[in-house]
Design an enzyme around this catalytic site. Structure first.
Site, PDB file in Angstrom:
ATOM      1  N   HIS A   1       0.843  -1.190   0.000  1.00  0.00           N
ATOM      2  CA  HIS A   1       0.000   0.000   0.000  1.00  0.00           C
ATOM      3  C   HIS A   1       0.879   1.241   0.000  1.00  0.00           C
ATOM      4  O   HIS A   1       1.788   1.372   0.814  1.00  0.00           O
ATOM      5  CB  HIS A   1      -0.914   0.023   1.233  1.00  0.00           C
ATOM      6  CG  HIS A   1      -2.048  -0.951   1.138  1.00  0.00           C
ATOM      7  ND1 HIS A   1      -3.147  -0.896   1.975  1.00  0.00           N
ATOM      8  CD2 HIS A   1      -2.279  -1.992   0.304  1.00  0.00           C
ATOM      9  CE1 HIS A   1      -3.995  -1.872   1.665  1.00  0.00           C
ATOM     10  NE2 HIS A   1      -3.475  -2.546   0.658  1.00  0.00           N
TER      11      HIS A   1
ATOM     12  N   TYR B   1      -9.070   5.320   7.768  1.00  0.00           N
ATOM     13  CA  TYR B   1      -9.166   5.747   9.159  1.00  0.00           C
ATOM     14  C   TYR B   1     -10.232   6.837   9.210  1.00  0.00           C
ATOM     15  O   TYR B   1     -10.076   7.898   8.590  1.00  0.00           O
ATOM     16  CB  TYR B   1      -7.839   6.319   9.656  1.00  0.00           C
ATOM     17  CG  TYR B   1      -6.750   5.293   9.886  1.00  0.00           C
ATOM     18  CD1 TYR B   1      -6.455   4.855  11.171  1.00  0.00           C
ATOM     19  CD2 TYR B   1      -6.005   4.785   8.834  1.00  0.00           C
ATOM     20  CE1 TYR B   1      -5.449   3.929  11.407  1.00  0.00           C
ATOM     21  CE2 TYR B   1      -4.998   3.847   9.049  1.00  0.00           C
ATOM     22  CZ  TYR B   1      -4.729   3.427  10.338  1.00  0.00           C
ATOM     23  OH  TYR B   1      -3.732   2.506  10.561  1.00  0.00           O
TER      24      TYR B   1
ATOM     25  N   PRO C   1      -3.285   0.449  18.740  1.00  0.00           N
ATOM     26  CA  PRO C   1      -3.056  -0.024  17.375  1.00  0.00           C
ATOM     27  C   PRO C   1      -3.277   1.023  16.286  1.00  0.00           C
ATOM     28  O   PRO C   1      -3.046   0.730  15.107  1.00  0.00           O
ATOM     29  CB  PRO C   1      -4.059  -1.169  17.238  1.00  0.00           C
ATOM     30  CG  PRO C   1      -5.147  -0.845  18.201  1.00  0.00           C
ATOM     31  CD  PRO C   1      -4.476  -0.165  19.355  1.00  0.00           C
TER      32      PRO C   1
ATOM     33  N   LYS D   1       1.877   0.040  15.001  1.00  0.00           N
ATOM     34  CA  LYS D   1       3.272  -0.010  15.423  1.00  0.00           C
ATOM     35  C   LYS D   1       3.659  -1.212  16.276  1.00  0.00           C
ATOM     36  O   LYS D   1       4.835  -1.387  16.578  1.00  0.00           O
ATOM     37  CB  LYS D   1       3.605   1.260  16.227  1.00  0.00           C
ATOM     38  CG  LYS D   1       3.521   2.540  15.421  1.00  0.00           C
ATOM     39  CD  LYS D   1       4.450   2.496  14.241  1.00  0.00           C
ATOM     40  CE  LYS D   1       4.232   3.663  13.321  1.00  0.00           C
ATOM     41  NZ  LYS D   1       4.870   3.454  12.016  1.00  0.00           N
TER      42      LYS D   1
ATOM     43  N   TYR E   1       4.197   6.808   9.783  1.00  0.00           N
ATOM     44  CA  TYR E   1       3.370   5.629   9.558  1.00  0.00           C
ATOM     45  C   TYR E   1       4.162   4.533   8.839  1.00  0.00           C
ATOM     46  O   TYR E   1       4.050   3.344   9.183  1.00  0.00           O
ATOM     47  CB  TYR E   1       2.138   6.005   8.733  1.00  0.00           C
ATOM     48  CG  TYR E   1       1.055   4.932   8.728  1.00  0.00           C
ATOM     49  CD1 TYR E   1       0.021   4.975   9.650  1.00  0.00           C
ATOM     50  CD2 TYR E   1       1.088   3.878   7.818  1.00  0.00           C
ATOM     51  CE1 TYR E   1      -0.973   3.999   9.659  1.00  0.00           C
ATOM     52  CE2 TYR E   1       0.108   2.897   7.826  1.00  0.00           C
ATOM     53  CZ  TYR E   1      -0.915   2.966   8.755  1.00  0.00           C
ATOM     54  OH  TYR E   1      -1.872   1.988   8.768  1.00  0.00           O
TER      55      TYR E   1
END
Length: 397
Positions: A77, A205, A296, A300, A392
């Site tokens: 991704h 998200y 979460p 990580k 990220y």
């Protein structure tokens, strides 16, 4: 019955992905390793855990020869979606910083590790009871356990504690010698696995009036979705119909259709941040969840463990080949410097994307609108998106 005595260079407590990766890398370099796990081998594979690997984690596994199936079956991704106010905005990692993440479940990582260990001719000691650590301040620390009624002692030069938050390694350090830092969040995640094709090409998200929601995936036919809920709620209160209704509401936006399918697993997980310091006591080194856990939201957990491994493995190899202790002496400080950066990003994502409720509705409304302002600041700024992308996709080890 006499105790079976085993001598090795490194004893790893914990047969999950952290412990097995550590053991595999050390064995590749010719170091003798024994792995002790209190659960069964099938249990270590069947646990549903993390699903997103940072680029550095992928590079670590690939370099070790563990990336073949990851690259053929995993999903690369190049960005994520942030959704708020009924709008969806893409953060394009590859365009911003030329880095990516891979969707590849921890269960798949475990399968790859077990195959690799079998090819090496080694296996962990599974279903070990009464595991205990001894003589950690000496050059001959040991792990004792009982397996099938037989007492066993493994004596090593170093012990690696990779047995997670609820394991025996961290509690083996005297409380006077360790400090715990904790933040507990007032919400949890209701997570589901569903046998349905993902409704999105990249992770979503979303923050909504009703709370956070997330759309992830495990494969082209299995979706992983989450809802913000009360951590004290009972999963029995959430029928499949109620879950899908909440997901449709929180993830819905113009032009989007959320596909529904049979839910195969569902559970509620409380959220907290935790760091234990130092990550070394004598000749015991803590790795992964045994030393630190994160909410979460920033993806990580397993990646942080791989970061520990990337620092500790070459330091141990340097010690065994040259006697140089500089690397192992610096392990705790170097790892904690990285971990606190990771904790900060996880908290940043969590605070930005979840609803915080109090007894003051006016304050809650103000905070929510401020979160929306923060999100709009991020998506309207290349620098803001680059900050998110850099963290990220992972701190470069």
């Amino acid at each position: 019955m006499s105790t079976i005595e085993i001598t090795t260079q490194v004893a790893v407590v914990g047969g999950g992905p952290s412990g097995l990766t550590m053991a595999y890398l050390l064995r590749q370099a010719g170091i003798d390793v024994e792995v002790v796990e209190n659960r069964s081998r099938p249990y270590t594979v069947d646990r549903v855990r993390a699903g997103v690997l940072e680029q550095s984690a992928v590079e670590l596994l690939t370099k070790a020869g563990l990336g073949e199936r990851l690259h053929t079956e995993g999903q690369k991704h190049d960005g994520i979606y942030l959704q708020f106010d009924g709008e969806k905005h893409r953060v394009p990692f590859a365009d911003l910083i030329n880095r990516s993440v891979w969707v590849y479940g921890q269960q798949e990582v475990m399968k790859d590790l077990l195959v690799a260990h079998d090819k090496q001719g080694f296996s962990a000691h599974y279903e070990c009871d009464n595991v205990a650590l001894h003589n950690l301040l000496t050059d001959a620390p040991s792990v004792t356990y009982t397996q099938n009624g037989q007492d066993v002692r493994i004596t090593a030069r170093f012990i690696i504690g990779a047995d997670g938050f609820h394991g025996i390694s961290r509690p083996s350090i005297p409380e006077s010698e360790i400090t715990h830092h904790e933040r507990v969040y007032p919400f949890g995640w209701l997570g589901i696995l569903a046998d349905v094709e993902p409704s999105t090409d990249e992770l979503i998200y979303a923050i909504h009036d009703d709370g956070f929601a997330m759309h992830s995936m495990r494969s082209n036919t299995v979706s992983r979705l989450y809802l913000q809920v009360d951590p004290e709620d009972d999963i029995a209160n959430w029928s499949d119909e109620r879950i899908w209704e909440a997901l449709q509401t929180r993830l819905g936006h113009p032009g989007f259709t959320l596909k529904e399918g049979p839910i195969t697993e569902k559970s509620i997980t409380p959220m907290r941040s935790w760091v234990s310091s130092p990550m070394r006591y004598g000749n015991l080194f803590l790795v992964g969840d045994s030393a630190h856990i994160v909410p979460p939201t920033g993806a990580k957990g397993l990646n942080s463990a791989f970061g520990d491994i990337a620092v500790l493995t070459p330091s141990l190899l340097d010690f065994f080949t040259t006697g140089n202790e500089k690397g192992i002496d610096a392990y705790s400080k170097d790892s904690l410097d990285r971990i606190w950066r990771t904790q900060n990003f996880s908290m940043y994502m969590t605070n930005m994307l979840h609803r915080f409720y109090s007894d003051n509705p006016a304050q809650d409304d103000f905070d929510y609108r401020s979160q929306l302002g923060q999100l709009r600041t991020v998506v309207n700024s290349r620098h803001g998106m680059a900050f998110l992308a850099e963290n990220y996709t992972g701190i470069v080890w």
